[in-house]
Design a protein around this motif. Sequence first.
Motif, PDB file in Angstrom:
ATOM      1  N   ALA A   1     109.656 -42.714   4.628  1.00 27.17           N
ATOM      2  CA  ALA A   1     109.447 -42.263   3.166  1.00 27.17           C
ATOM      3  C   ALA A   1     107.974 -42.295   2.614  1.00 27.17           C
ATOM      4  CB  ALA A   1     110.557 -43.096   2.325  1.00 27.17           C
ATOM      5  N   ASP A   2     107.251 -43.582   2.984  1.00 22.69           N
ATOM      6  CA  ASP A   2     105.905 -43.439   2.573  1.00 22.69           C
ATOM      7  C   ASP A   2     105.033 -42.341   3.070  1.00 22.69           C
ATOM      8  OD1 ASP A   2     106.759 -45.603   1.053  1.00 22.69           O
ATOM      9  OD2 ASP A   2     106.016 -47.218   2.579  1.00 22.69           O
ATOM     10  N   ASN A   3     105.109 -42.142   4.280  1.00 22.41           N
ATOM     11  CA  ASN A   3     104.242 -41.108   4.812  1.00 22.41           C
ATOM     12  C   ASN A   3     104.692 -39.541   4.728  1.00 22.41           C
ATOM     13  OD1 ASN A   3     102.110 -42.334   6.825  1.00 22.41           O
ATOM     14  ND2 ASN A   3     104.088 -43.401   7.479  1.00 22.41           N
ATOM     15  N   PHE A   4     106.008 -39.728   4.240  1.00 23.43           N
ATOM     16  CA  PHE A   4     106.543 -38.237   3.836  1.00 23.43           C
ATOM     17  C   PHE A   4     105.827 -37.981   2.417  1.00 23.43           C
ATOM     18  CE2 PHE A   4     109.558 -35.662   1.456  1.00 23.43           C
ATOM     19  CZ  PHE A   4     109.442 -34.382   2.255  1.00 23.43           C
ATOM     20  N   GLN A   5     105.883 -38.904   1.494  1.00 19.79           N
ATOM     21  CA  GLN A   5     105.216 -38.801   0.239  1.00 19.79           C
ATOM     22  C   GLN A   5     103.748 -38.556   0.330  1.00 19.79           C
ATOM     23  OE1 GLN A   5     107.175 -38.729  -2.949  1.00 19.79           O
ATOM     24  NE2 GLN A   5     105.052 -37.713  -3.606  1.00 19.79           N
ATOM     25  N   ALA A   6     103.060 -39.147   1.227  1.00 14.47           N
ATOM     26  CA  ALA A   6     101.655 -39.120   1.351  1.00 14.47           C
ATOM     27  C   ALA A   6     101.378 -37.634   1.854  1.00 14.47           C
ATOM     28  CB  ALA A   6     100.927 -40.003   2.291  1.00 14.47           C
ATOM     29  N   TYR A   7     102.223 -37.168   2.859  1.00 16.18           N
ATOM     30  CA  TYR A   7     101.995 -35.614   3.300  1.00 16.18           C
ATOM     31  C   TYR A   7     102.249 -34.714   2.046  1.00 16.18           C
ATOM     32  CZ  TYR A   7     103.759 -31.532   5.650  1.00 16.18           C
ATOM     33  OH  TYR A   7     103.914 -30.218   6.086  1.00 16.18           O
ATOM     34  N   ARG A   8     103.263 -34.713   1.213  1.00 13.68           N
ATOM     35  CA  ARG A   8     103.461 -34.045   0.100  1.00 13.68           C
ATOM     36  C   ARG A   8     102.442 -33.894  -0.766  1.00 13.68           C
ATOM     37  NH1 ARG A   8     109.651 -33.262  -1.417  1.00 13.68           N
ATOM     38  NH2 ARG A   8     108.331 -31.411  -2.566  1.00 13.68           N
ATOM     39  N   ASP A   9     101.776 -35.338  -1.177  1.00 15.29           N
ATOM     40  CA  ASP A   9     100.721 -35.383  -2.002  1.00 15.29           C
ATOM     41  C   ASP A   9      99.249 -35.011  -1.502  1.00 15.29           C
ATOM     42  OD1 ASP A   9     102.568 -36.578  -3.862  1.00 15.29           O
ATOM     43  OD2 ASP A   9     101.877 -38.734  -3.511  1.00 15.29           O
ATOM     44  N   GLY A  10      99.204 -34.584  -0.012  1.00 17.23           N
ATOM     45  CA  GLY A  10      97.877 -34.267   0.682  1.00 17.23           C
ATOM     46  C   GLY A  10      96.925 -35.209   1.033  1.00 17.23           C
ATOM     47  N   GLU A  11      97.635 -36.458   1.011  1.00 14.97           N
ATOM     48  CA  GLU A  11      96.695 -37.551   1.556  1.00 14.97           C
ATOM     49  C   GLU A  11      97.221 -37.643   3.004  1.00 14.97           C
ATOM     50  OE1 GLU A  11      98.767 -40.751  -0.817  1.00 14.97           O
ATOM     51  OE2 GLU A  11      97.682 -39.879  -2.731  1.00 14.97           O
ATOM     52  N   GLU A  12      96.452 -38.748   3.638  1.00 13.41           N
ATOM     53  CA  GLU A  12      96.442 -39.122   4.942  1.00 13.41           C
ATOM     54  C   GLU A  12      98.013 -39.660   5.261  1.00 13.41           C
ATOM     55  OE1 GLU A  12      93.635 -41.428   7.118  1.00 13.41           O
ATOM     56  OE2 GLU A  12      92.004 -40.471   5.887  1.00 13.41           O
ATOM     57  N   TYR A  13      98.550 -39.276   6.351  1.00 14.15           N
ATOM     58  CA  TYR A  13      99.927 -39.773   6.844  1.00 14.15           C
ATOM     59  C   TYR A  13      99.750 -39.868   8.234  1.00 14.15           C
ATOM     60  CZ  TYR A  13     100.459 -34.712   8.045  1.00 14.15           C
ATOM     61  OH  TYR A  13     100.201 -33.755   8.454  1.00 14.15           O
ATOM     62  N   GLU A  14     100.887 -40.578   8.716  1.00 12.96           N
ATOM     63  CA  GLU A  14     101.220 -40.765  10.178  1.00 12.96           C
ATOM     64  C   GLU A  14     102.471 -40.251  10.560  1.00 12.96           C
ATOM     65  OE1 GLU A  14     100.832 -44.818  11.120  1.00 12.96           O
ATOM     66  OE2 GLU A  14      98.625 -44.714  10.810  1.00 12.96           O
ATOM     67  N   PHE A  15     102.790 -39.755  11.513  1.00 13.30           N
ATOM     68  CA  PHE A  15     104.122 -39.017  11.804  1.00 13.30           C
ATOM     69  C   PHE A  15     104.376 -39.384  13.366  1.00 13.30           C
ATOM     70  CE2 PHE A  15     101.421 -35.640  13.053  1.00 13.30           C
ATOM     71  CZ  PHE A  15     101.796 -35.124  14.048  1.00 13.30           C
ATOM     72  N   HIS A  16     105.640 -39.151  13.724  1.00 13.64           N
ATOM     73  CA  HIS A  16     105.993 -39.123  15.084  1.00 13.64           C
ATOM     74  C   HIS A  16     106.625 -37.999  15.512  1.00 13.64           C
ATOM     75  CE1 HIS A  16     105.740 -43.735  14.871  1.00 13.64           C
ATOM     76  NE2 HIS A  16     106.219 -43.593  13.552  1.00 13.64           N
ATOM     77  N   GLY A  17     106.347 -37.492  16.566  1.00 13.15           N
ATOM     78  CA  GLY A  17     106.683 -36.120  17.035  1.00 13.15           C
ATOM     79  C   GLY A  17     105.569 -35.417  17.889  1.00 13.15           C
ATOM     80  N   GLY A  18     105.401 -34.111  17.439  1.00 15.30           N
ATOM     81  CA  GLY A  18     104.295 -33.409  18.293  1.00 15.30           C
ATOM     82  C   GLY A  18     104.498 -31.910  18.094  1.00 15.30           C
TER      83      GLY A  18
END
Length: 87
Positions: free
Chosen positions: A33-50
Amino acid sequence: MNFIWDEIGSCAGGAHFTLELKGSAARVCLMDADNFQAYRDGEEYEFHGGFWESSPADLVVPYDGYWFLVIDSNPGTIRYWLSAPSD
């Protein structure tokens, strides 16, 4: 870049998902949830996938939490099917 997202919800670490993509290649991101919010806000984020050019995309939830799936693609139509998690 276009993106679509889906709220997966609470999942236990180690749960496996299989994602079937139809359309074009895409970057598949599993985010808490925290990284998804950062993604939507245009901030740095981390994810799992590729990046996947063909199906299936296999995803593993790294730890217990509340999860979101984000699919980034080039302009065009993307359709996807996400299997229920398995342990």
